[in-house]
Enzyme design. Structure first.
Site, PDB file in Angstrom:
ATOM      1  CG  ASN A 386      75.536  46.635  52.696  1.00 51.06           C
ATOM      2  OD1 ASN A 386      75.142  45.828  51.293  1.00 51.06           O
ATOM      3  ND2 ASN A 386      74.822  47.113  53.392  1.00 51.06           N
ATOM      4  CG  ASP A 387      77.173  50.128  55.380  1.00 51.55           C
ATOM      5  OD1 ASP A 387      75.997  50.064  55.530  1.00 51.55           O
ATOM      6  OD2 ASP A 387      77.555  50.376  56.837  1.00 51.55           O
ATOM      7  CB  VAL A 388      80.863  52.305  49.343  1.00 49.25           C
ATOM      8  CG1 VAL A 388      81.641  52.186  51.884  1.00 49.25           C
ATOM      9  CG2 VAL A 388      80.688  50.695  49.823  1.00 49.25           C
ATOM     10  CB  VAL A 389      77.123  50.257  46.743  1.00 49.64           C
ATOM     11  CG1 VAL A 389      78.878  50.289  45.755  1.00 49.64           C
ATOM     12  CG2 VAL A 389      76.722  49.116  47.656  1.00 49.64           C
ATOM     13  CB  ALA A 427      75.279  51.952  58.044  1.00 49.50           C
TER      14      ALA A 427
END
Length: 460
Positions: A386-389, A427
């Site tokens: 999720n957070d990495v994109v 996050a």
């Protein structure tokens, strides 16, 4: 006094540790590097039995047996997804052991009234303090990753004052210990170290915990190196320095991958800037589809990039994903895996999780190498990430991940998310990419969803 032959063997063991670290830097040599390191550790534990006048040998052998059984059992039963918390626990044990050894040495100095160099007393105080910090902090990181306590930052009024006061008191007591070796000062330093370690890690949010593990690993390495100086042991000095240097480098690497400073990671929660952990699910509308519709997208794509995340490994779905990728490749689709440095719990973790499913290593492409390919990609399949994109890392200054380098999945023609629910990632913020018109979501357990998707692709 350590005899020359033992010192030479210690030097040989130190060289083995250096070679082991070098071997661990690549997947093809990692196995041999690990074996070389294990051999050096066994050698280091064996040598003292042949030259030192040891007391309580049955107790020593019993402790070695218990540790060996525990280590073997842990290595056999711990899942690869739980490896970071296992590293944290082992790291904490190392720091705690170094602190206890330093206290034993201090006890001998006090009992025999030995005239020692001031620097040895400085190294002793340092080992007790930092080893205790590493032990307490590592136990907290283990508890956070294992969900034994909340992964969200734990802060309370007066925490900075208590932390700062404890640190100043530890420094003052270290000065007392150096000027006049007394056992009570060493014990108080150890207790203050435990308090400091606890207060250091409690305010850290879930996504930042792996970075703190790496930092505490560096702390443990430094305590071992200092302990090697106190004991006049070359092997401990070299091994501790290697661990300290590697842990420091890894900490800076992970912080850079998160786009944050180490200070912000440790103390950001005190001003609301730390990664806060999982937030609430969104009720905004999204476009969702079933396995048959997504199968059509994938089946007729010329270029597909898969973005795996920690959720994929938790669902134990990497084997099914690899099978899906193999089927697509047989149809002529070019497929690669895009690996973000913190896609797992620490750098390299996701690579290992994918290798566990026999994914060819050359298909695992690092972020810097693959980011330019997304704009030429027909479909990006995001599984358990999720957070990495999340484009908020580029567009939203108030976001806790702002400034973090991300995978440019939003440049692709189509994005497919496999998600269990709409809950945000670590996050705690919404991913705006989920609401774009080019994004399609498939809800459900990753393993079950990928199984249905695989069946649908085969049926095309």
């Amino acid at each position: 006094m350590i005899p020359v032959w033992a010192q030479l063997l210690y030097l040989f063991g130190a060289i083995c540790f250096i070679l082991a670290l070098k071997g661990l830097s690549g997947p093809k040599t990692a196995r041999s590097g690990n074996l070389i390191g294990a051999f050096a550790a066994v050698l280091a534990c064996t040598i003292p039995f042949f030259y030192a006048d040891l007391d309580h040998i049955p107790l020593i052998l019993g402790a070695i047996a218990i540790g060996s059984i525990g280590g073997f059992y842990g290595a056999r039963v711990v899942q690869m997804t739980q490896m970071p918390q296992m590293v944290a626990l082992f790291n904490g044990v190392g720091g705690g052991a170094a602190a206890l050894v330093a206290l034993v040495e201090l006890h001998e100095i006090v009992d025999f009234g030995a005239d020692v160099q001031k620097f040895i007393l400085v190294a002793t105080a340092f080992t007790v303090l930092v080893g205790s910090v590493s032990f307490a902090g590592s136990v907290v990181t283990f508890a956070k990753l294992q969900d034994l306590i909340t992964s969200r930052p734990v802060v309370f009024p007066g925490l900075p004052v208590l932390f700062g006061g404890g640190f100043v008191a530890a420094i003052v007591l270290s000065g007392v210990l150096v000027s006049e070796p007394v056992m009570w000062a060493g014990i108080l330093i150890g207790l203050l170290g435990l308090l400091i370690g606890l207060l250091l890690v409690l305010p850290v949010g879930g996504a930042d915990v792996p970075i703190v593990i790496s930092l505490l690993n560096a702390f443990t390495g430094l305590t071992v190196a200092a302990g090697g100086y106190v004991l006049s042991n070359t092997l401990l000095l070299v091994a501790g320095t290697l661990v300290g240097a590697a842990g420091t480098f890894l900490t800076l690497l992970m912080a850079g991958a998160m786009g944050r400073s180490v200070a912000n990671i440790l103390f950001g929660a005190l001003k609301g800037g730390s990664t806060l952990g999982a937030g609430e699910a969104s009720d905004r509308p999204v476009r969702s589809a079933g396995p048959e519709d997504v199968a059509i997208l994938l089946g007729y794509a010329d270029r597909v990039i898969v973005v795996p995340g920690y959720g994929l490994a938790v669902a134990q779905a990497q084997h099914t994903l690899r099978e899906l990728v193999d089927v697509l490749a047989e149809r002529g689709t070019k497929v690669d895996y895009a690996i973000h440095p913190v896609a797992g719990r620490m750098p390299g973790h996701m690579n290992v999780l994918m290798a566990e499913a026999q994914v060819p290593y050359e298909q695992l492409i690092e972020m810097d190498e693959i980011n330019g390919e997304f704009k030429h990609t027909d479909v990006v399949l995001v599984v358990g990430a999720n957070d990495v994109v999340n484009p908020a890392a580029r567009t939203t200054p108030s976001a806790p991940i702002y400034g973090m380098p991300i995978l440019n999945a939003d440049d692709a023609k189509q994005v497919v998310f496999l998600k269990r629910s709409m809950r945000p990632g670590f996050a705690g913020i919404e991913n705006e990419l989920l609401f774009e018109p080019t994004t399609t979501l498939m809800f459900g357990d990753a393993k079950d969803t990928l199984g249905k998707l695989l069946t649908a692709v085969k049926a095309l």
